[in-house]
Design a protein around this motif. Structure first.
Motif, mmCIF file in Angstrom:
data_model
loop_
_atom_site.group_PDB
_atom_site.id
_atom_site.type_symbol
_atom_site.label_atom_id
_atom_site.label_comp_id
_atom_site.label_asym_id
_atom_site.label_seq_id
_atom_site.Cartn_x
_atom_site.Cartn_y
_atom_site.Cartn_z
ATOM 1 N N PRO A 2 46.307 117.070 166.547
ATOM 2 C CA PRO A 2 47.412 116.211 166.095
ATOM 3 C C PRO A 2 48.039 116.747 164.808
ATOM 4 C CG PRO A 2 45.297 115.143 165.766
ATOM 5 C CD PRO A 2 45.019 116.423 166.469
ATOM 6 N N GLU A 3 49.340 116.564 164.696
ATOM 7 C CA GLU A 3 50.043 117.049 163.500
ATOM 8 C C GLU A 3 50.454 115.889 162.618
ATOM 9 O OE1 GLU A 3 53.358 119.647 164.371
ATOM 10 O OE2 GLU A 3 52.139 120.551 165.953
ATOM 11 N N PHE A 4 50.594 116.188 161.328
ATOM 12 C CA PHE A 4 51.117 115.197 160.386
ATOM 13 C C PHE A 4 52.536 114.851 160.806
ATOM 14 C CE2 PHE A 4 52.745 114.027 156.033
ATOM 15 C CZ PHE A 4 51.940 112.912 155.887
ATOM 16 N N GLN A 5 52.814 113.554 160.954
ATOM 17 C CA GLN A 5 54.059 113.128 161.577
ATOM 18 C C GLN A 5 55.223 112.930 160.613
ATOM 19 O OE1 GLN A 5 54.563 112.669 164.957
ATOM 20 N NE2 GLN A 5 52.549 113.593 165.200
ATOM 21 N N PHE A 6 54.992 113.163 159.322
ATOM 22 C CA PHE A 6 56.062 112.858 158.370
ATOM 23 C C PHE A 6 56.504 114.133 157.648
ATOM 24 C CE2 PHE A 6 53.577 109.060 159.030
ATOM 25 C CZ PHE A 6 54.548 108.087 159.209
ATOM 26 N N PHE A 12 56.057 109.441 154.327
ATOM 27 C CA PHE A 12 54.838 108.778 154.790
ATOM 28 C C PHE A 12 54.740 107.378 154.197
ATOM 29 C CE2 PHE A 12 50.213 108.133 153.842
ATOM 30 C CZ PHE A 12 49.827 107.796 155.123
ATOM 31 N N MET A 15 57.151 104.885 155.769
ATOM 32 C CA MET A 15 56.796 104.443 157.123
ATOM 33 C C MET A 15 58.040 104.157 157.961
ATOM 34 S SD MET A 15 53.708 104.132 158.327
ATOM 35 C CE MET A 15 52.426 105.170 157.613
ATOM 36 N N GLY A 16 59.019 105.049 157.892
ATOM 37 C CA GLY A 16 60.238 104.854 158.676
ATOM 38 C C GLY A 16 60.873 103.498 158.413
ATOM 39 N N TYR A 18 59.461 100.817 157.627
ATOM 40 C CA TYR A 18 58.595 99.682 157.960
ATOM 41 C C TYR A 18 57.486 99.494 156.926
ATOM 42 C CZ TYR A 18 60.872 99.507 162.521
ATOM 43 O OH TYR A 18 61.784 99.393 163.530
ATOM 44 N N VAL A 22 53.831 97.589 157.383
ATOM 45 C CA VAL A 22 52.645 98.382 157.712
ATOM 46 C C VAL A 22 51.624 98.356 156.576
ATOM 47 C CG1 VAL A 22 51.802 100.689 158.271
ATOM 48 C CG2 VAL A 22 53.919 99.857 159.303
ATOM 49 N N TRP A 23 52.072 98.616 155.353
ATOM 50 C CA TRP A 23 51.092 98.732 154.260
ATOM 51 C C TRP A 23 50.360 97.428 153.966
ATOM 52 C CZ3 TRP A 23 49.227 103.215 153.841
ATOM 53 C CH2 TRP A 23 50.023 104.348 154.038
ATOM 54 N N TRP B 39 44.231 108.873 161.029
ATOM 55 C CA TRP B 39 44.876 109.334 162.265
ATOM 56 C C TRP B 39 45.984 108.366 162.682
ATOM 57 C CZ3 TRP B 39 41.446 111.743 166.664
ATOM 58 C CH2 TRP B 39 42.273 112.391 167.587
ATOM 59 N N ALA B 42 48.965 108.486 159.994
ATOM 60 C CA ALA B 42 49.687 109.715 159.659
ATOM 61 C C ALA B 42 49.831 110.692 160.814
ATOM 62 C CB ALA B 42 48.990 110.406 158.488
ATOM 63 N N PHE B 43 48.893 110.695 161.769
ATOM 64 C CA PHE B 43 48.894 111.769 162.761
ATOM 65 C C PHE B 43 49.281 111.330 164.172
ATOM 66 C CE2 PHE B 43 46.339 113.338 159.291
ATOM 67 C CZ PHE B 43 46.814 114.640 159.152
ATOM 68 N N ALA B 44 49.182 110.037 164.456
ATOM 69 C CA ALA B 44 49.619 109.583 165.781
ATOM 70 C C ALA B 44 51.150 109.617 165.807
ATOM 71 C CB ALA B 44 49.113 108.172 166.037
ATOM 72 N N PRO B 46 55.028 108.533 166.333
ATOM 73 C CA PRO B 46 55.665 107.203 166.281
ATOM 74 C C PRO B 46 56.066 106.733 167.673
ATOM 75 C CG PRO B 46 57.140 108.893 165.413
ATOM 76 C CD PRO B 46 55.834 109.570 165.688
ATOM 77 N N ASP B 52 57.509 103.494 163.365
ATOM 78 C CA ASP B 52 56.206 103.521 162.696
ATOM 79 C C ASP B 52 55.584 102.139 162.570
ATOM 80 O OD1 ASP B 52 55.917 106.325 162.149
ATOM 81 O OD2 ASP B 52 57.628 106.103 160.808
ATOM 82 N N ASN B 53 56.355 101.101 162.870
ATOM 83 C CA ASN B 53 55.831 99.743 162.747
ATOM 84 C C ASN B 53 54.651 99.512 163.690
ATOM 85 O OD1 ASN B 53 55.976 97.106 161.612
ATOM 86 N ND2 ASN B 53 56.773 96.384 163.562
ATOM 87 N N ARG B 55 52.139 101.132 164.106
ATOM 88 C CA ARG B 55 50.845 101.540 163.533
ATOM 89 C C ARG B 55 49.990 100.331 163.150
ATOM 90 N NH1 ARG B 55 51.379 106.976 162.989
ATOM 91 N NH2 ARG B 55 53.528 107.698 162.879
ATOM 92 N N ILE B 56 50.612 99.165 163.095
ATOM 93 C CA ILE B 56 49.881 97.922 162.820
ATOM 94 C C ILE B 56 48.879 97.614 163.939
ATOM 95 C CG2 ILE B 56 50.213 95.403 162.665
ATOM 96 C CD1 ILE B 56 52.766 95.999 161.047
#
Lengths: 69, 250
Positions: A2-6, A12, A15-16, A18, A22-23, B39, B42-44, B46, B52-53, B55-56
């Motif tokens: 898997p790669e870092f998506q950001f 990061f 979070m796009g 969001y 999310v946080w 994971w 950051a790695f899955a 979107p 990215d929402n 991810r919740i």
């Protein structure tokens, strides 16, 4: 792999757009983790102290009774 | 098997089994949660609709699973309390309740936060959400009921009865998305048979957080049960020896 998506660390954190949803969830998860393990760990210390005091009281009672005889 | 169950009913044996398992559980749980969270965040990839929402869900689905799993385990313990009067079963049921409450809160809060951008509302009285909120009140009811009794045996029996009554709500939560036409979607299938389902890149982190939550549950269960065992067995020689040994350096 898997790669870092950001694109960047700032992206990061954003979070796009969001981030505000999310946080907080992951912060609540951290709280869930802490409330699951910390109270019983602190509780255990308190219980051991209480039981120790109880043992000492019992020993001193027994010693007094011994002197009375 | 029966002999093992019989031993598990012994507080001392349970305490010592917990002592031996805790280091392994801690290691596995921290590893699974760390991998799953990093994971998932950051790695899955979107989601193509939710971005990215989504991810919740790596927190929402495992906490919902714990809410159900905790209650089923409490119900099994309650049956053991009522049928065989096993003391250890009451200790475990008491230890699980606060973990179930916190898991239910995390499940409700994460669902609400996810719902704001996705559904446009943080709450709606649909069948899944309403029955889940009811479950939170049932958990709280059991905890409050226990504190209302002076006698440990009466508390154990009353909580066991309420738990067995409350367990009917769990299948209602489970099937609410199928029985009623609700806003909450049904469970997504894993991408093994069906091409439209979630691919492994998406569900593998959920696998890690899911097992991590189970590990965390067992850590909490063992720690809380051990404390309760020490209190209830304080008059026994083995607890006295243990206290003397642990405070020897102080």
């Amino acid at each position: 792999m898997p790669e870092f998506q950001f694109d960047s660390f700032a992206a990061f954190l954003a979070m796009g757009d969001y981030a505000i949803y999310v946080w907080p969830v992951y912060i609540l998860f951290a709280l869930f983790f802490v409330t699951t393990v910390l109270p019983p760990i602190l509780g255990r210390r308190k219980i051991i102290r209480q039981l120790k005091a109880r043992l000492e009281r019992m020993e001193s009672n027994m010693a007094e009774q011994g002197e009375g005889n | 098997m029966w002999q093992w169950l019989y031993k598990l009913g012994s507080p001392r044996w349970f305490y010592e089994l917990g002592e031996r398992s805790l280091p392994w559980l801690w290691g596995a749980t921290v590893f699974l949660l760390a991998v799953g969270v990093v994971w998932g965040l950051a790695f899955a990839p979107p989601d193509y609709q939710m971005g990215d929402n989504y991810r919740i869900i790596y927190m929402h689905v495992p906490s919902a699973g714990l809410m159900k799993g905790c209650f089923y385990m409490m119900a099994i313990c309650s049956a053991a309390v009522l049928i065989w009067k096993i003391k250890m079963a009451d200790i475990v049921a008491k230890a699980i309740a606060p973990i179930g409450v916190m898991a239910t809160l995390l499940m409700l809060a994460s669902g609400s936060l996810w719902g704001i951008p996705t559904w446009g509302t943080w709450w709606i009285w649909d069948a899944r959400l309403t029955s889940s909120l009811l479950q939170f009140f049932i958990y709280m009811g059991i905890i409050v009921l226990r504190s209302a009794f002076d006698s440990q045996d009466s508390a154990a029996r009353a909580c066991a009865v309420l738990t067995l009554v409350g367990v009917v709500n769990i299948p209602i939560i489970e099937y609410s998305v199928e029985w009623w036409n609700t806003l909450h979607q049904g469970a997504s299938s894993l991408g093994m048979r069906d091409a439209s389902a979630n691919p492994p890149e998406i569900w593998i982190p959920a696998f890690f957080t899911g097992f991590g939550f189970i590990g965390l549950f067992f850590i909490g269960l063992i720690l809380r049960s051990q404390n309760e065992i020490l209190l209830r067995e304080r008059r026994t020689q083995w607890v006295r020896d243990l206290v003397a040994k642990e405070t020897a350096g102080a």
